[in-house]
Design a protein around this motif. Structure first.
Motif, PDB file in Angstrom:
ATOM      1  N   LEU A  94       6.350  85.587  40.962  1.00  0.00           N
ATOM      2  CA  LEU A  94       7.255  86.692  41.263  1.00  0.00           C
ATOM      3  C   LEU A  94       8.500  86.643  40.372  1.00  0.00           C
ATOM      4  N   PHE A  95       9.247  87.748  40.353  1.00  0.00           N
ATOM      5  CA  PHE A  95      10.525  87.815  39.654  1.00  0.00           C
ATOM      6  C   PHE A  95      11.620  87.480  40.650  1.00  0.00           C
ATOM      7  N   PRO A  96      12.193  86.263  40.582  1.00  0.00           N
ATOM      8  CA  PRO A  96      13.097  85.804  41.639  1.00  0.00           C
ATOM      9  C   PRO A  96      14.381  86.604  41.773  1.00  0.00           C
ATOM     10  N   GLY A  97      14.863  87.197  40.678  1.00  0.00           N
ATOM     11  CA  GLY A  97      16.110  87.951  40.747  1.00  0.00           C
ATOM     12  C   GLY A  97      15.944  89.363  41.255  1.00  0.00           C
ATOM     13  N   ASP A  98      14.705  89.844  41.364  1.00  0.00           N
ATOM     14  CA  ASP A  98      14.437  91.199  41.834  1.00  0.00           C
ATOM     15  C   ASP A  98      14.150  91.199  43.329  1.00  0.00           C
ATOM     16  N   THR A  99      14.297  92.343  43.948  1.00  0.00           N
ATOM     17  CA  THR A  99      14.040  92.459  45.377  1.00  0.00           C
ATOM     18  C   THR A  99      12.545  92.401  45.653  1.00  0.00           C
ATOM     19  N   LEU A 100      12.219  92.187  46.920  1.00  0.00           N
ATOM     20  CA  LEU A 100      10.817  92.186  47.321  1.00  0.00           C
ATOM     21  C   LEU A 100      10.181  93.531  47.000  1.00  0.00           C
ATOM     22  N   GLU A 101      10.896  94.610  47.325  1.00  0.00           N
ATOM     23  CA  GLU A 101      10.359  95.955  47.080  1.00  0.00           C
ATOM     24  C   GLU A 101      10.116  96.174  45.590  1.00  0.00           C
ATOM     25  N   HIS A 102      11.047  95.708  44.764  1.00  0.00           N
ATOM     26  CA  HIS A 102      10.916  95.894  43.318  1.00  0.00           C
ATOM     27  C   HIS A 102       9.718  95.120  42.793  1.00  0.00           C
ATOM     28  N   ASN A 103       9.506  93.897  43.265  1.00  0.00           N
ATOM     29  CA  ASN A 103       8.370  93.093  42.833  1.00  0.00           C
ATOM     30  C   ASN A 103       7.049  93.786  43.137  1.00  0.00           C
ATOM     31  N   VAL A 104       6.915  94.318  44.349  1.00  0.00           N
ATOM     32  CA  VAL A 104       5.661  94.970  44.718  1.00  0.00           C
ATOM     33  C   VAL A 104       5.490  96.271  43.931  1.00  0.00           C
ATOM     34  N   PRO A 148      16.676  89.849  47.313  1.00  0.00           N
ATOM     35  CA  PRO A 148      16.029  89.229  46.146  1.00  0.00           C
ATOM     36  C   PRO A 148      15.069  88.138  46.583  1.00  0.00           C
ATOM     37  N   VAL A 149      14.018  87.955  45.812  1.00  0.00           N
ATOM     38  CA  VAL A 149      13.018  86.947  46.130  1.00  0.00           C
ATOM     39  C   VAL A 149      13.636  85.556  46.217  1.00  0.00           C
ATOM     40  N   SER A 150      14.653  85.303  45.391  1.00  0.00           N
ATOM     41  CA  SER A 150      15.288  83.984  45.376  1.00  0.00           C
ATOM     42  C   SER A 150      15.944  83.621  46.706  1.00  0.00           C
ATOM     43  N   ASP A 151      16.193  84.618  47.568  1.00  0.00           N
ATOM     44  CA  ASP A 151      16.881  84.372  48.839  1.00  0.00           C
ATOM     45  C   ASP A 151      15.942  84.077  50.000  1.00  0.00           C
ATOM     46  N   ILE A 152      14.654  84.223  49.804  1.00  0.00           N
ATOM     47  CA  ILE A 152      13.739  84.083  50.940  1.00  0.00           C
ATOM     48  C   ILE A 152      13.031  82.735  50.903  1.00  0.00           C
ATOM     49  N   ALA A 153      12.432  82.366  52.031  1.00  0.00           N
ATOM     50  CA  ALA A 153      11.756  81.075  52.163  1.00  0.00           C
ATOM     51  C   ALA A 153      10.453  81.054  51.368  1.00  0.00           C
ATOM     52  N   TYR A 154       9.969  79.833  51.106  1.00  0.00           N
ATOM     53  CA  TYR A 154       8.751  79.677  50.310  1.00  0.00           C
ATOM     54  C   TYR A 154       7.558  80.388  50.949  1.00  0.00           C
ATOM     55  N   VAL A 160       4.846  87.688  49.910  1.00  0.00           N
ATOM     56  CA  VAL A 160       5.160  88.730  48.924  1.00  0.00           C
ATOM     57  C   VAL A 160       4.063  88.781  47.859  1.00  0.00           C
ATOM     58  N   GLU A 161       3.618  87.602  47.400  1.00  0.00           N
ATOM     59  CA  GLU A 161       2.522  87.587  46.429  1.00  0.00           C
ATOM     60  C   GLU A 161       1.273  88.263  46.989  1.00  0.00           C
TER      61      GLU A 161
END
Length: 250
Positions: A94-104, A148-154, A160-161
């Motif tokens: 994933l792109f850690p600096g982008d939001t979950l919505e942006h990644n999808v 952002p993806v970087s803020d969420i748990a593993y 998200v993936e």
């Protein structure tokens, strides 16, 4: 439906060699439409290399790959996605600096029939954002869509993936160790999500958590040193003496 169209995936004599090292040795397998297939084997058995060849991340040295009777052996990954093939990876991509919505949403852009115009802001593709949010809701993460993806748990990143892959509405989905590194609670959540995937999608999974993975699988393929050792119905493969020797160590 004719017999010729009931096979979601056919791999015939697939071989991959790096220099003088052969990683997959004439691997052949057939996966029925809607099937739940588990690929097992010790570390270094060639499981991820096999997935990389099926997805197009690696070109096989020889052999053939067919997706619903279409030969995709020479197609690049994005064209295989257009044919209905999607996957997740061992290492989160994933792109850690982008939001979950942006990644999808980014995962969906490559499936558009028209060429993606990079100069257009992502907000221009409102239909894709709507689909991204729908899929995040399906994996229980809509409330985090703007984070952002970087803020969420593993464990949430793993979901998200899965959302990125599912948003593409694949006919065949490759899951490469989707439970790796998860806590017991996270593992239960992801397992339930995988179990809920429609039979319209054929699932092929690599997983080392045997107790959990076997609950999801109907058929099992055992690889060792890049070769298919045992292949068939789940209970028969697990009971096979070769499985106990190669994988279970008994």
């Amino acid at each position: 439906m004719t017999a010729a169209t009931t096979h979601a995936l056919e791999v015939v004599d697939l071989k991959k060699a790096f220099g003088g090292l052969t990683v997959t040795h004439n691997v052949s397998l057939t996966v029925r439409a809607g099937e739940r297939r588990l690929i097992i084997g010790p570390n270094g058995a060639g499981k991820t290399t096999l997935f990389n060849q099926i997805s197009g991340d690696l070109r096989p040295s020889s052999g053939r790959i067919k997706l619903f009777d279409r030969d995709i052996t020479q197609l690049p990954p994005y064209k295989r996605a257009h044919c209905g093939l999607s996957r997740t990876y061992q290492i989160i991509t994933l792109f850690p600096g982008d939001t979950l919505e942006h990644n999808v949403t980014l995962g969906l852009l490559g499936l558009r029939p028209a060429r993606w115009q990079m100069w257009r802001p992502i907000g221009f593709y409102s239909d894709l954002a709507t689909e991204a949010r729908r899929t995040l809701d399906a994996v229980g993460l809509l409330h985090l869509a703007a984070h952002p993806v970087s803020d969420i748990a593993y464990g949430e990143k793993r979901r998200v993936e899965l959302a990125v892959a599912l948003a593409q509405r694949p006919r065949v989905l490759l899951l490469d160790e989707p439970l790796a590194g998860l806590s017991n609670t996270e593992r239960s959540t992801v397992k339930a999500l995988i179990a809920s995937i429609s039979r319209d999608t054929t699932l092929i999974m690599i997983e080392h958590d045997m107790d959990t993975a076997l609950d999801l699988a109907e058929t099992v393929t055992l690889l060792d040193y890049g070769r298919v050792i045992v292949d068939g119905e789940r209970d028969a493969v697990i009971a096979d003496e070769r499985t106990r020797e190669v994988y279970l160590g008994v």
